[in-house]
Design an enzyme around this catalytic site. Structure first.
Site, PDB file in Angstrom:
ATOM      1  N   HIS A  72       0.560  -1.105   0.209  1.00 38.31           N
ATOM      2  CA  HIS A  72      -0.182   0.006   0.011  1.00 38.31           C
ATOM      3  C   HIS A  72       0.584   1.133   0.157  1.00 38.31           C
ATOM      4  O   HIS A  72       1.692   1.884   0.766  1.00 38.31           O
ATOM      5  CB  HIS A  72      -1.292   0.125   1.360  1.00 38.31           C
ATOM      6  CG  HIS A  72      -2.050  -0.860   1.329  1.00 38.31           C
ATOM      7  ND1 HIS A  72      -3.087  -1.528   1.849  1.00 38.31           N
ATOM      8  CD2 HIS A  72      -2.159  -1.894   0.006  1.00 38.31           C
ATOM      9  CE1 HIS A  72      -3.760  -1.889   1.336  1.00 38.31           C
ATOM     10  NE2 HIS A  72      -3.683  -2.656   0.605  1.00 38.31           N
ATOM     11  N   TYR A 196      -8.689   5.709   7.626  1.00 36.60           N
ATOM     12  CA  TYR A 196      -9.121   6.008   8.930  1.00 36.60           C
ATOM     13  C   TYR A 196     -10.132   7.174   8.923  1.00 36.60           C
ATOM     14  O   TYR A 196      -9.978   8.291   8.374  1.00 36.60           O
ATOM     15  CB  TYR A 196      -7.137   6.514   9.455  1.00 36.60           C
ATOM     16  CG  TYR A 196      -6.666   5.767   9.992  1.00 36.60           C
ATOM     17  CD1 TYR A 196      -5.947   4.857   8.265  1.00 36.60           C
ATOM     18  CD2 TYR A 196      -6.183   4.960  10.717  1.00 36.60           C
ATOM     19  CE1 TYR A 196      -5.175   3.871   8.247  1.00 36.60           C
ATOM     20  CE2 TYR A 196      -5.420   4.302  11.481  1.00 36.60           C
ATOM     21  CZ  TYR A 196      -4.412   3.335  10.120  1.00 36.60           C
ATOM     22  OH  TYR A 196      -3.617   2.981  10.312  1.00 36.60           O
ATOM     23  N   PRO A 287      -3.018   1.342  18.822  1.00 35.45           N
ATOM     24  CA  PRO A 287      -3.594   0.435  17.535  1.00 35.45           C
ATOM     25  C   PRO A 287      -3.450   1.441  16.629  1.00 35.45           C
ATOM     26  O   PRO A 287      -2.978   1.365  15.054  1.00 35.45           O
ATOM     27  CB  PRO A 287      -3.842  -0.557  17.130  1.00 35.45           C
ATOM     28  CG  PRO A 287      -5.407  -0.305  17.978  1.00 35.45           C
ATOM     29  CD  PRO A 287      -4.875   0.130  19.462  1.00 35.45           C
ATOM     30  N   LYS A 291       1.526   0.629  14.831  1.00 35.85           N
ATOM     31  CA  LYS A 291       3.159   0.516  15.001  1.00 35.85           C
ATOM     32  C   LYS A 291       3.974  -0.599  16.066  1.00 35.85           C
ATOM     33  O   LYS A 291       4.911  -1.230  16.007  1.00 35.85           O
ATOM     34  CB  LYS A 291       3.502   1.601  16.173  1.00 35.85           C
ATOM     35  CG  LYS A 291       3.711   3.145  15.525  1.00 35.85           C
ATOM     36  CD  LYS A 291       4.760   2.744  14.205  1.00 35.85           C
ATOM     37  CE  LYS A 291       4.235   3.277  12.862  1.00 35.85           C
ATOM     38  NZ  LYS A 291       5.117   2.994  11.524  1.00 35.85           N
ATOM     39  N   TYR A 377       5.140   6.788   9.585  1.00 34.06           N
ATOM     40  CA  TYR A 377       3.432   5.606   9.500  1.00 34.06           C
ATOM     41  C   TYR A 377       4.335   4.604   8.767  1.00 34.06           C
ATOM     42  O   TYR A 377       4.137   3.459   9.067  1.00 34.06           O
ATOM     43  CB  TYR A 377       2.171   6.020   8.670  1.00 34.06           C
ATOM     44  CG  TYR A 377       1.116   4.772   8.091  1.00 34.06           C
ATOM     45  CD1 TYR A 377       0.420   5.023   8.796  1.00 34.06           C
ATOM     46  CD2 TYR A 377       1.240   4.216   7.856  1.00 34.06           C
ATOM     47  CE1 TYR A 377      -0.728   4.222   9.544  1.00 34.06           C
ATOM     48  CE2 TYR A 377       0.601   3.207   7.673  1.00 34.06           C
ATOM     49  CZ  TYR A 377      -1.411   3.602   8.370  1.00 34.06           C
ATOM     50  OH  TYR A 377      -1.502   2.291   8.866  1.00 34.06           O
TER      51      TYR A 377
HETATM   52  C1  PHB Z   1      -5.432  -4.493  11.066  1.00 33.13           C
HETATM   53  O1  PHB Z   1      -5.600  -4.236  10.459  1.00 33.13           O
HETATM   54  O2  PHB Z   1      -5.919  -4.565  12.156  1.00 33.13           O
HETATM   55  C2  PHB Z   1      -5.225  -2.377  11.863  1.00 33.13           C
HETATM   56  C3  PHB Z   1      -4.356  -1.382  10.423  1.00 33.13           C
HETATM   57  C4  PHB Z   1      -3.807  -0.306  10.909  1.00 33.13           C
HETATM   58  C5  PHB Z   1      -4.296  -0.021  12.413  1.00 33.13           C
HETATM   59  C6  PHB Z   1      -4.349  -0.744  12.992  1.00 33.13           C
HETATM   60  C7  PHB Z   1      -5.233  -2.181  12.596  1.00 33.13           C
HETATM   61  O3  PHB Z   1      -4.256   0.644  12.335  1.00 33.13           O
END
Ligand code: PHB
Length: 388
Positions: A72, A196, A287, A291, A377
């Site tokens: 990605h 997000y 989460p 990270k 990120y």
């Molecule tokens: C996930 O795919 O589980 C996931 C992705 C991004 C995040 C947290 C969890 O910031």
């Protein structure tokens, strides 16, 4: 039993350390209180930084990752009526990979699984402040065992036995007033890259595991019970919070549901004598910045280099530098994860809401602000102290 490195915990950190050490001819023993089936099945993080991927590939674990991992080059940030892309590749030249922690663990068990003692009980560390530390445990058959080692590594997570073995140092902790309800669903992702989403009803996120499996999250109250969330209620709420004109969310059978608390935690020291902590045993991030796993891998990369120099040349300088080097990254990631969490989760405070929307608009319109998010990120480069 005698080994060079005794490792407590067969999660990604402990297994990866054991694997990287074996490539350098350093032998290790890994103990784990859960069963192999449990360790292999638990669903956790899904985003790997470029450096994490490079390390896995360089250590011979790239086959399934290259086949199933999805590169990605950015993420989407959204709030009601707006969806913006942060282009990691354009801003930093780097990318992330979607490849579940579950898959990383499977790959690691493929090379190390037969050497792990699963379902052990009564694990204890002894004499870690001497140069003859020991690990004792009772194996799955009920036989007491002792491992004599040169170094012991605690990779046994937040609730493990390793951290409490270290005399009280300092810890910093925050429990956030919200949690994530996470689902895994058998439906192709409705998005090319992660979304997000800020929403007055709470944060929501659309992630994925494969072209046929979606992973989605909803901000909920910390004590929320999964039983109170029917599949219909979950899809309805996701539809509202992720909603955007001209876009629709595909739904499908939900195959896993769980509530995760959100916490920031850093504990020092990360080293006491011959005991070293890696990953969640020493620090937890919420989460939102993706990270946690990457930070554990970075600890392991730094410690592998230090242990390599110790066993090959008797050098102790890199071991002595482990904690400072690891903590620099830990605090950077702790800040980034707190910042992402604070920007995207709602608490009901109306001033906070306006500040969050102002921050989101800034990140999505200023190249400097977007670059700051992007470089954190995708992950700052590993600093292992390696000089050769
Ligand atoms: C996930 O795919 O589980 C996931 C992705 C991004 C995040 C947290 C969890 O910031």
């Amino acid at each position: 039993m005698r080994t060079q490195v005794a490792i407590v915990g067969a999660g990604p950190a402990g297994l990866l350390l054991s694997h990287l050490l074996s490539l350098r001819g350093v032998d290790s023993v890994v103990v784990e209180n859960r069963s192999r089936a449990y360790v292999e099945a638990r669903i956790r993080a899904g985003v790997l930084e470029q450096d994490t991927v490079d390390l896995l590939v360089a250590s011979g674990l790239g086959d399934r990752l290259r086949e199933h991992g999805m590169r990605h080059d950015g993420i989407h940030l959204q709030w009601p009526g707006e969806r913006h892309r942060i282009d990691f590749r354009a801003l930093t030249g780097r990318s992330v990979w979607i490849y579940g922690q579950t898959e990383v663990v499977k790959d690691l068990l493929g090379v190390r699984g037969d050497d792990v003692w699963f379902e052990v009980t009564d694990t204890a560390l002894h004499d870690v402040d001497t140069d003859r530390p020991r690990l004792s445990f009772v194996d799955a058959e009920g036989t007491p065992r002792v491992v004599q080692a040169d170094v012991v590594v605690g990779a046994d997570g937040f609730h493990g036995v390793s951290r409490p073995t270290i005399p009280a140092g300092r810890a910093w902790e925050r429990e956030y007033p919200y949690a994530w309800l996470g689902i895994l669903a058998e439906v192709p992702p409705s998005t090319d890259e992660l979304i997000y989403a800020w929403h007055p009803r709470g944060f929501a996120m659309h992630s994925m595991r494969s072209p046929r499996l979606s992973r989605l999250y909803l901000q909920v109250a910390p004590g929320e019970r999964v039983e109170d969330w029917s599949d219909d209620r979950i899809w309805d709420e996701l539809g509202v919070r992720l909603g955007l004109d001209g876009w629709s969310l595909g739904t499908g059978p939900i195959v896993d549901k769980g509530v995760t608390p959100m916490r920031s935690f850093v504990s020092t020291p990360m080293r006491h004598g011959r005991l070293f902590l890696v990953g969640d045993a020493a620090h937890i991030v919420p989460p939102t910045g993706a990270k946690g796993l990457n930070l554990a891998v970075a600890d392991v990369a730094v410690l592998t280099e230090a242990l390599g120099a110790f066993f090959a040349e008797g050098r102790t300088d890199l071991l002595d530098g482990y904690e400072d080097r690891a903590l620099r990254r830990v605090w950077r990631c702790t800040h980034f994860s707190w910042w992402m969490t604070s920007m995207l989760h709602t608490s009901g405070d109306e001033l906070d809401q306006q500040l969050q929307l102002a921050q989101l608009a800034y990140v999505c319109s200023s190249e400097a602000a977007a670059t700051s998010l992007a470089e954190n990120y995708v992950g700052l480069p590993h600093d292992t102290g390696h000089t050769a």
